[in-house]
Motif scaffolding. Structure first.
Motif, PDB file in Angstrom:
ATOM      1  N   VAL A  14       0.835  -1.202   0.000  1.00 17.32           N
ATOM      2  CA  VAL A  14       0.000   0.000   0.000  1.00 17.32           C
ATOM      3  C   VAL A  14       0.871   1.255   0.000  1.00 17.32           C
ATOM      4  CG1 VAL A  14      -1.559   1.378   1.460  1.00 17.32           C
ATOM      5  CG2 VAL A  14      -2.069  -1.022   1.006  1.00 17.32           C
ATOM      6  N   ASN A  15       1.931   1.253   0.775  1.00 23.16           N
ATOM      7  CA  ASN A  15       2.816   2.415   0.816  1.00 23.16           C
ATOM      8  C   ASN A  15       3.509   2.639  -0.523  1.00 23.16           C
ATOM      9  OD1 ASN A  15       2.237   3.089   3.486  1.00 23.16           O
ATOM     10  ND2 ASN A  15       3.802   1.708   4.275  1.00 23.16           N
ATOM     11  N   VAL A  16       4.039   1.591  -1.116  1.00 24.06           N
ATOM     12  CA  VAL A  16       4.745   1.714  -2.397  1.00 24.06           C
ATOM     13  C   VAL A  16       3.782   2.090  -3.513  1.00 24.06           C
ATOM     14  CG1 VAL A  16       6.049   0.428  -4.148  1.00 24.06           C
ATOM     15  CG2 VAL A  16       6.616   0.160  -1.725  1.00 24.06           C
ATOM     16  N   MET A  17       2.649   1.400  -3.596  1.00 23.15           N
ATOM     17  CA  MET A  17       1.680   1.688  -4.654  1.00 23.15           C
ATOM     18  C   MET A  17       1.018   3.044  -4.424  1.00 23.15           C
ATOM     19  SD  MET A  17       1.898  -0.625  -6.941  1.00 23.15           S
ATOM     20  CE  MET A  17       3.636  -0.737  -6.545  1.00 23.15           C
ATOM     21  N   GLY A  18       0.862   3.436  -3.170  1.00 24.43           N
ATOM     22  CA  GLY A  18       0.313   4.752  -2.865  1.00 24.43           C
ATOM     23  C   GLY A  18       1.213   5.865  -3.368  1.00 24.43           C
ATOM     24  N   GLU A  19       2.515   5.694  -3.213  1.00 22.91           N
ATOM     25  CA  GLU A  19       3.469   6.676  -3.747  1.00 22.91           C
ATOM     26  C   GLU A  19       3.385   6.720  -5.270  1.00 22.91           C
ATOM     27  OE1 GLU A  19       7.418   5.953  -2.260  1.00 22.91           O
ATOM     28  OE2 GLU A  19       6.736   6.002  -0.169  1.00 22.91           O
ATOM     29  N   ARG A  20       3.253   5.560  -5.884  1.00 26.86           N
ATOM     30  CA  ARG A  20       3.137   5.505  -7.343  1.00 26.86           C
ATOM     31  C   ARG A  20       1.848   6.192  -7.800  1.00 26.86           C
ATOM     32  NH1 ARG A  20       5.666   1.778 -10.925  1.00 26.86           N
ATOM     33  NH2 ARG A  20       4.741   1.908 -12.995  1.00 26.86           N
ATOM     34  N   LEU A  21       0.757   5.946  -7.066  1.00 30.33           N
ATOM     35  CA  LEU A  21      -0.525   6.564  -7.412  1.00 30.33           C
ATOM     36  C   LEU A  21      -0.428   8.080  -7.282  1.00 30.33           C
ATOM     37  CD1 LEU A  21      -3.510   6.350  -8.183  1.00 30.33           C
ATOM     38  CD2 LEU A  21      -4.017   5.993  -5.750  1.00 30.33           C
ATOM     39  N   MET A  22       0.092   8.577  -6.170  1.00 28.22           N
ATOM     40  CA  MET A  22       0.215  10.024  -5.973  1.00 28.22           C
ATOM     41  C   MET A  22       1.103  10.635  -7.045  1.00 28.22           C
ATOM     42  SD  MET A  22      -0.457  12.852  -4.532  1.00 28.22           S
ATOM     43  CE  MET A  22      -1.025  12.873  -2.857  1.00 28.22           C
ATOM     44  N   SER A  23       2.204   9.992  -7.344  1.00 30.50           N
ATOM     45  CA  SER A  23       3.116  10.489  -8.371  1.00 30.50           C
ATOM     46  C   SER A  23       2.427  10.533  -9.731  1.00 30.50           C
ATOM     47  CB  SER A  23       4.361   9.600  -8.427  1.00 30.50           C
ATOM     48  OG  SER A  23       5.203  10.009  -9.466  1.00 30.50           O
ATOM     49  N   ASP A 109      -1.034   2.368 -12.908  1.00 31.56           N
ATOM     50  CA  ASP A 109      -0.845   3.147 -14.140  1.00 31.56           C
ATOM     51  C   ASP A 109      -2.142   3.235 -14.945  1.00 31.56           C
ATOM     52  OD1 ASP A 109       1.779   3.349 -13.288  1.00 31.56           O
ATOM     53  OD2 ASP A 109       2.565   1.929 -14.782  1.00 31.56           O
ATOM     54  N   ALA A 110      -2.896   2.151 -14.991  1.00 33.37           N
ATOM     55  CA  ALA A 110      -4.178   2.147 -15.705  1.00 33.37           C
ATOM     56  C   ALA A 110      -5.186   3.063 -15.012  1.00 33.37           C
ATOM     57  CB  ALA A 110      -4.726   0.725 -15.809  1.00 33.37           C
ATOM     58  N   ILE A 111      -5.194   3.045 -13.689  1.00 27.85           N
ATOM     59  CA  ILE A 111      -6.096   3.922 -12.931  1.00 27.85           C
ATOM     60  C   ILE A 111      -5.807   5.381 -13.263  1.00 27.85           C
ATOM     61  CG2 ILE A 111      -6.582   4.779 -10.592  1.00 27.85           C
ATOM     62  CD1 ILE A 111      -6.245   1.783  -9.683  1.00 27.85           C
ATOM     63  N   VAL A 112      -4.539   5.748 -13.234  1.00 24.82           N
ATOM     64  CA  VAL A 112      -4.151   7.136 -13.521  1.00 24.82           C
ATOM     65  C   VAL A 112      -4.575   7.523 -14.929  1.00 24.82           C
ATOM     66  CG1 VAL A 112      -2.179   8.671 -13.871  1.00 24.82           C
ATOM     67  CG2 VAL A 112      -2.277   7.198 -11.839  1.00 24.82           C
ATOM     68  N   GLU A 113      -4.296   6.673 -15.890  1.00 27.74           N
ATOM     69  CA  GLU A 113      -4.645   6.968 -17.284  1.00 27.74           C
ATOM     70  C   GLU A 113      -6.160   7.089 -17.459  1.00 27.74           C
ATOM     71  OE1 GLU A 113      -4.420   4.870 -21.687  1.00 27.74           O
ATOM     72  OE2 GLU A 113      -3.028   4.206 -20.139  1.00 27.74           O
ATOM     73  N   ARG A 114      -6.892   6.134 -16.936  1.00 25.35           N
ATOM     74  CA  ARG A 114      -8.352   6.147 -17.091  1.00 25.35           C
ATOM     75  C   ARG A 114      -8.988   7.327 -16.362  1.00 25.35           C
ATOM     76  NH1 ARG A 114      -9.447  -0.371 -16.395  1.00 25.35           N
ATOM     77  NH2 ARG A 114      -8.284  -0.945 -18.277  1.00 25.35           N
ATOM     78  N   LEU A 115      -8.488   7.632 -15.179  1.00 25.35           N
ATOM     79  CA  LEU A 115      -9.037   8.758 -14.437  1.00 25.35           C
ATOM     80  C   LEU A 115      -8.734  10.073 -15.138  1.00 25.35           C
ATOM     81  CD1 LEU A 115     -10.593   9.795 -12.021  1.00 25.35           C
ATOM     82  CD2 LEU A 115      -8.426   9.918 -10.788  1.00 25.35           C
ATOM     83  N   GLY A 116      -7.520  10.231 -15.624  1.00 25.19           N
ATOM     84  CA  GLY A 116      -7.176  11.446 -16.361  1.00 25.19           C
ATOM     85  C   GLY A 116      -8.078  11.642 -17.565  1.00 25.19           C
ATOM     86  N   ASP A 117      -8.309  10.564 -18.301  1.00 22.18           N
ATOM     87  CA  ASP A 117      -9.202  10.638 -19.461  1.00 22.18           C
ATOM     88  C   ASP A 117     -10.630  10.958 -19.035  1.00 22.18           C
ATOM     89  OD1 ASP A 117      -7.020  10.009 -21.050  1.00 22.18           O
ATOM     90  OD2 ASP A 117      -7.621   7.920 -21.372  1.00 22.18           O
ATOM     91  N   ALA A 118     -11.075  10.384 -17.920  1.00 20.85           N
ATOM     92  CA  ALA A 118     -12.436  10.635 -17.431  1.00 20.85           C
ATOM     93  C   ALA A 118     -12.619  12.090 -17.018  1.00 20.85           C
ATOM     94  CB  ALA A 118     -12.747   9.701 -16.263  1.00 20.85           C
ATOM     95  N   VAL A 119     -11.643  12.650 -16.331  1.00 17.16           N
ATOM     96  CA  VAL A 119     -11.717  14.060 -15.934  1.00 17.16           C
ATOM     97  C   VAL A 119     -11.775  14.933 -17.181  1.00 17.16           C
ATOM     98  CG1 VAL A 119     -10.437  15.963 -14.838  1.00 17.16           C
ATOM     99  CG2 VAL A 119     -10.618  13.748 -13.673  1.00 17.16           C
ATOM    100  N   ASP A 120     -10.901  14.676 -18.137  1.00 16.31           N
ATOM    101  CA  ASP A 120     -10.899  15.456 -19.379  1.00 16.31           C
ATOM    102  C   ASP A 120     -12.235  15.346 -20.107  1.00 16.31           C
ATOM    103  OD1 ASP A 120      -8.274  16.242 -18.900  1.00 16.31           O
ATOM    104  OD2 ASP A 120      -7.413  14.748 -20.269  1.00 16.31           O
ATOM    105  N   ASP A 121     -12.767  14.130 -20.214  1.00 15.20           N
ATOM    106  CA  ASP A 121     -14.035  13.916 -20.916  1.00 15.20           C
ATOM    107  C   ASP A 121     -15.189  14.632 -20.221  1.00 15.20           C
ATOM    108  OD1 ASP A 121     -12.609  12.275 -22.617  1.00 15.20           O
ATOM    109  OD2 ASP A 121     -13.539  10.394 -21.917  1.00 15.20           O
ATOM    110  N   ALA A 122     -15.249  14.515 -18.900  1.00 10.86           N
ATOM    111  CA  ALA A 122     -16.351  15.124 -18.145  1.00 10.86           C
ATOM    112  C   ALA A 122     -16.313  16.648 -18.239  1.00 10.86           C
ATOM    113  CB  ALA A 122     -16.303  14.676 -16.692  1.00 10.86           C
ATOM    114  N   ILE A 123     -15.142  17.212 -18.139  1.00 11.27           N
ATOM    115  CA  ILE A 123     -15.015  18.665 -18.204  1.00 11.27           C
ATOM    116  C   ILE A 123     -15.292  19.164 -19.621  1.00 11.27           C
ATOM    117  CG2 ILE A 123     -13.378  20.579 -18.020  1.00 11.27           C
ATOM    118  CD1 ILE A 123     -12.353  19.167 -15.449  1.00 11.27           C
ATOM    119  N   ALA A 124     -14.836  18.421 -20.612  1.00 10.36           N
ATOM    120  CA  ALA A 124     -15.118  18.806 -22.005  1.00 10.36           C
ATOM    121  C   ALA A 124     -16.609  18.790 -22.295  1.00 10.36           C
ATOM    122  CB  ALA A 124     -14.377  17.875 -22.964  1.00 10.36           C
TER     123      ALA A 124
END
Length: 130
Positions: A14-23, A109-124
């Motif tokens: 959780v600590n290692v993956m949490g750092e990766r998620l935040m980054s 990495d997939a979570i970050v990519e999918r979430l970034g795309d979702a934020v962009d899509d929703a705001i657009a």
């Protein structure tokens, strides 16, 4: 359950993956015009969404941006927790990202990519007056 947590080294993971998620979230969304803050601990992270980053002005709650992002995330194959009224019980949009304790680097990495795309899509998809 405690034995599984210890035997499978889940706290360390959780600590290692949490750092990766935040980054990853910081890299993908940290300079986004509509992201006011990214915060959390371990694998529980939250993103504050704002109409104006400089003034941290919230979106109009009628837009239900947090729900729009939830819908877009689901379309991209990601489940998140939308939260509205987080500023004063009326204004303020947040989304929370709680990956599983057994998430792998590929999952994060997939979570970050999918979430970034979702934020962009929703705001657009918001009305242009925002």
């Amino acid at each position: 359950m405690q034995k599984v947590v210890a035997d499978d080294h889940l706290i360390e993971s959780v600590n290692v993956m949490g750092e990766r998620l935040m980054s990853g979230l910081t890299e993908r969304l940290g300079n986004h015009h509509h992201v006011g803050d990214i915060r959390g601990r371990g694998l529980f992270q939250a993103i504050e969404l704002v109409a104006d980053r400089a003034g941290k002005t919230p979106f109009d709650p009628k837009l239900k941006l947090n729900e729009r992002i939830e819908d877009a995330a689901f379309t991209h194959g990601l489940a998140i927790y939308p939260m509205g009224g987080t500023l004063d019980s009326k204004y303020g949009d947040h989304i929370c990202i709680p990956p599983r304790y057994i998430a792998t680097p590929t999952d994060i990495d997939a979570i970050v990519e999918r979430l970034g795309d979702a934020v962009d899509d929703a705001i657009a998809g918001l009305p242009q007056s925002s």
